[in-house]
Motif scaffolding. Structure first.
Motif, PDB file in Angstrom:
ATOM      1  N   GLY A  17       0.672  -1.112   0.254  1.00 34.20           N
ATOM      2  CA  GLY A  17      -0.101   0.068   0.089  1.00 34.20           C
ATOM      3  C   GLY A  17       0.747   1.119  -0.113  1.00 34.20           C
ATOM      4  N   LYS A  18       2.254   1.096   0.322  1.00 35.42           N
ATOM      5  CA  LYS A  18       3.199   2.217   0.440  1.00 35.42           C
ATOM      6  C   LYS A  18       3.950   2.503  -0.936  1.00 35.42           C
ATOM      7  N   VAL A  19       3.784   1.582  -2.082  1.00 40.12           N
ATOM      8  CA  VAL A  19       4.530   1.611  -3.153  1.00 40.12           C
ATOM      9  C   VAL A  19       3.572   1.779  -4.284  1.00 40.12           C
ATOM     10  N   GLU A  20       4.176   2.645  -5.189  1.00 37.05           N
ATOM     11  CA  GLU A  20       3.206   3.284  -6.214  1.00 37.05           C
ATOM     12  C   GLU A  20       2.592   2.255  -7.121  1.00 37.05           C
ATOM     13  N   PHE A  36       9.825 -12.589   3.622  1.00 39.59           N
ATOM     14  CA  PHE A  36      10.341 -11.688   4.864  1.00 39.59           C
ATOM     15  C   PHE A  36      11.938 -11.408   4.210  1.00 39.59           C
ATOM     16  N   MET A  37      12.475 -11.999   3.493  1.00 40.06           N
ATOM     17  CA  MET A  37      13.904 -11.662   3.347  1.00 40.06           C
ATOM     18  C   MET A  37      14.161 -10.214   2.753  1.00 40.06           C
ATOM     19  N   LYS A  38      13.291  -9.730   2.135  1.00 38.25           N
ATOM     20  CA  LYS A  38      13.527  -8.365   1.747  1.00 38.25           C
ATOM     21  C   LYS A  38      13.526  -7.262   3.091  1.00 38.25           C
ATOM     22  N   ARG A  39      13.095  -7.568   4.078  1.00 44.48           N
ATOM     23  CA  ARG A  39      12.880  -6.952   5.287  1.00 44.48           C
ATOM     24  C   ARG A  39      14.294  -6.978   6.210  1.00 44.48           C
ATOM     25  N   ILE A  40      14.932  -7.999   5.928  1.00 47.69           N
ATOM     26  CA  ILE A  40      16.190  -8.221   6.600  1.00 47.69           C
ATOM     27  C   ILE A  40      17.738  -8.297   5.690  1.00 47.69           C
ATOM     28  N   THR A  41      17.693  -8.449   4.760  1.00 41.10           N
ATOM     29  CA  THR A  41      18.970  -8.466   3.762  1.00 41.10           C
ATOM     30  C   THR A  41      18.736  -7.786   2.533  1.00 41.10           C
ATOM     31  N   TYR A  94      18.565 -11.409 -13.413  1.00 44.19           N
ATOM     32  CA  TYR A  94      17.311 -10.790 -13.793  1.00 44.19           C
ATOM     33  C   TYR A  94      16.638  -9.963 -12.881  1.00 44.19           C
ATOM     34  N   ASP A  95      16.330 -10.742 -11.710  1.00 46.83           N
ATOM     35  CA  ASP A  95      15.450 -10.130 -10.679  1.00 46.83           C
ATOM     36  C   ASP A  95      15.983  -8.717 -10.047  1.00 46.83           C
ATOM     37  N   THR A  96      17.351  -8.457 -10.178  1.00 40.68           N
ATOM     38  CA  THR A  96      18.102  -7.322  -9.852  1.00 40.68           C
ATOM     39  C   THR A  96      17.558  -6.205 -10.904  1.00 40.68           C
ATOM     40  N   ILE A  97      17.587  -6.544 -12.061  1.00 45.19           N
ATOM     41  CA  ILE A  97      17.098  -5.600 -13.009  1.00 45.19           C
ATOM     42  C   ILE A  97      15.473  -5.114 -12.832  1.00 45.19           C
ATOM     43  N   TYR A  98      14.796  -6.188 -12.548  1.00 40.59           N
ATOM     44  CA  TYR A  98      13.239  -5.905 -12.165  1.00 40.59           C
ATOM     45  C   TYR A  98      13.160  -5.165 -10.909  1.00 40.59           C
ATOM     46  N   ALA A  99      13.966  -5.218 -10.044  1.00 45.81           N
ATOM     47  CA  ALA A  99      13.869  -4.301  -8.620  1.00 45.81           C
ATOM     48  C   ALA A  99      14.260  -2.961  -9.009  1.00 45.81           C
ATOM     49  N   HIS A 100      15.018  -2.683 -10.073  1.00 45.67           N
ATOM     50  CA  HIS A 100      15.482  -1.245 -10.260  1.00 45.67           C
ATOM     51  C   HIS A 100      14.086  -0.495 -10.375  1.00 45.67           C
ATOM     52  N   GLN A 101      13.194  -1.080 -10.853  1.00 43.01           N
ATOM     53  CA  GLN A 101      11.718  -0.490 -11.218  1.00 43.01           C
ATOM     54  C   GLN A 101      11.262   0.284  -9.719  1.00 43.01           C
ATOM     55  N   ASP A 102      11.610  -0.472  -8.664  1.00 38.50           N
ATOM     56  CA  ASP A 102      10.961  -0.076  -7.366  1.00 38.50           C
ATOM     57  C   ASP A 102      11.996   0.774  -6.281  1.00 38.50           C
ATOM     58  N   ALA A 103      13.328   0.779  -6.981  1.00 45.87           N
ATOM     59  CA  ALA A 103      14.224   1.118  -6.038  1.00 45.87           C
ATOM     60  C   ALA A 103      14.007   2.541  -5.104  1.00 45.87           C
ATOM     61  N   GLU A 104      13.432   3.421  -5.784  1.00 49.25           N
ATOM     62  CA  GLU A 104      13.240   4.778  -4.856  1.00 49.25           C
ATOM     63  C   GLU A 104      12.199   4.371  -3.886  1.00 49.25           C
ATOM     64  N   ASP A 132      11.558   1.133  -2.598  1.00 47.94           N
ATOM     65  CA  ASP A 132      11.716   0.449  -1.704  1.00 47.94           C
ATOM     66  C   ASP A 132      12.587   1.115  -0.637  1.00 47.94           C
ATOM     67  N   LEU A 133      13.352   2.142  -0.928  1.00 48.88           N
ATOM     68  CA  LEU A 133      14.374   2.868  -0.278  1.00 48.88           C
ATOM     69  C   LEU A 133      13.429   3.566   0.841  1.00 48.88           C
ATOM     70  N   LEU A 134      12.510   4.327   0.406  1.00 44.40           N
ATOM     71  CA  LEU A 134      11.773   4.885   1.466  1.00 44.40           C
ATOM     72  C   LEU A 134      11.020   4.019   2.512  1.00 44.40           C
TER      73      LEU A 134
END
Length: 317
Positions: free
Chosen positions: A99-102, A157-162, A206-216, A218-220
């Motif tokens: 709900g917090k990610v565009e 849950f991994m994206k919260r800790i690593t 390839y998922d690193t490439i995908y994750a760049h869509q949400d990088a900003e 995700d940082l917030l």
């Protein structure tokens, strides 16, 4: 599915692309189909690729193509329903973050189209279909398939800790590299484990490439990823990851005594990955998505090579 009522009206999805779900599926079913990402099947295709690679490579080693069409068909069904179950589980656990990610706030749970309980019931239904597919195989393959659920459950849950959640995703999305051999031989040896390791490196890339869509975003909100970890050095990291993937997959082919057709498939696969690195612009989200999706084609090119090699080996048997 009429037993899974929808809370409130079915609202349009903000990132709708005019796919078959939005255009043709019954309105009551659309939130559930979106939960399973049936409107965006690329993830299912990427989950399927290591399954098909392993099945084709194992058929070549066995010099027996008789079961390959059926095994590939069962893997196709299993990949789509289990990826759907995995995405639903991910959406249940991430409903507050989404709900917090565009890009994700219009997903069915955070947008109020379904409740978490309804989503959980849908997930169970998908898992039962997956189980129906799994029990078509031998006991060793059934046990191997069930073991993957531990990784699938842990991933959200991994994206919260690593900053390396992509490795856990790779462990899950590459499991098919083990399943293809478990189904064919009812055992695992060095070849499938090396293929598995190569697939993991590919998935992380390839998922690193995908994750760049949400990088900003995700940082917030405090979500971690390799996209944030690598940042401006992403191309260098991808070069290492993709080179490792090609090297490990090539080692699996060598251990399997694969012929020249398989090696051509690997060479074309490698060229495709190299072109992704050359073309990548991490600040261009549409391009990141396009390059991410193109990995299905890369995987299919390798699969064609492995099937061709299996056919050639069978003919010479």
């Amino acid at each position: 599915m009429t037993g899974l009522p929808i809370t409130g009206a079915t609202a349009p999805v903000a990132d709708s692309t005019g796919n078959w779900v939005d255009s043709h599926a019954p309105e009551w079913s659309r939130p559930y189909l979106r939960l399973a990402r049936f409107d965006r099947p690329i993830g299912s295709w990427l989950l399927l690729m290591p399954c098909w690679w392993a099945a084709a490579l194992a058929a070549g080693i066995a010099r027996d193509l008789s079961q390959l069409p059926l095994v590939c068909a069962l893997f196709f069904i299993g990949a789509f329903v289990m990826r759907g179950a995995g995405c639903t589980w991910n959406d249940i656990t991430d409903r507050d973050l989404d709900g917090k990610v565009e890009r994700t706030r219009s997903r069915p749970i955070p947008s109020g189209q379904v409740t978490a309980k309804q989503a959980a019931a849908f997930m169970v239904m998908l898992c039962l279909i997956g189980l129906a597919v799994l029990i078509q195989f031998n006991a060793f393959a059934i046990a191997t398939g069930i073991a993957s659920l531990i990784i699938v459950a842990a991933y959200p849950f991994m994206k919260r800790i690593t900053y390396w959640p992509q490795i856990v995703l790779g462990l899950a999305f590459s499991w098919g590299a083990l399943m293809g051999f478990a189904v064919t031989f009812a055992r695992l040896d060095l070849v499938p484990f090396v293929l598995y390791a190569g697939s993991i490196a590919w998935v992380v890339g390839y998922d690193t490439i995908y994750a760049h869509q949400d990088a900003e975003d995700d940082l917030l909100v405090g979500i971690k990823s390799t996209a944030l970890l690598f940042g401006a050095k992403t191309k260098t990291a991808l070069s290492v990851l993709y080179a490792l993937a090609v090297t490990l997959i090539g080692t699996a082919l060598w251990l399997a005594h694969s012929g020249w057709i398989a090696w051509i498939g690997l060479a074309v696969f490698a060229a495709h990955l190299a072109s992704q690195i050359v073309r990548l612009d991490i600040s261009n989200s549409p391009l990141c998505l396009k390059l991410f999706k193109s990995n299905r084609d890369a995987g299919l090119l390798l699969f064609i090579g492995l099937v061709g090699d299996a056919v050639a080996r069978t003919m010479m048997a």
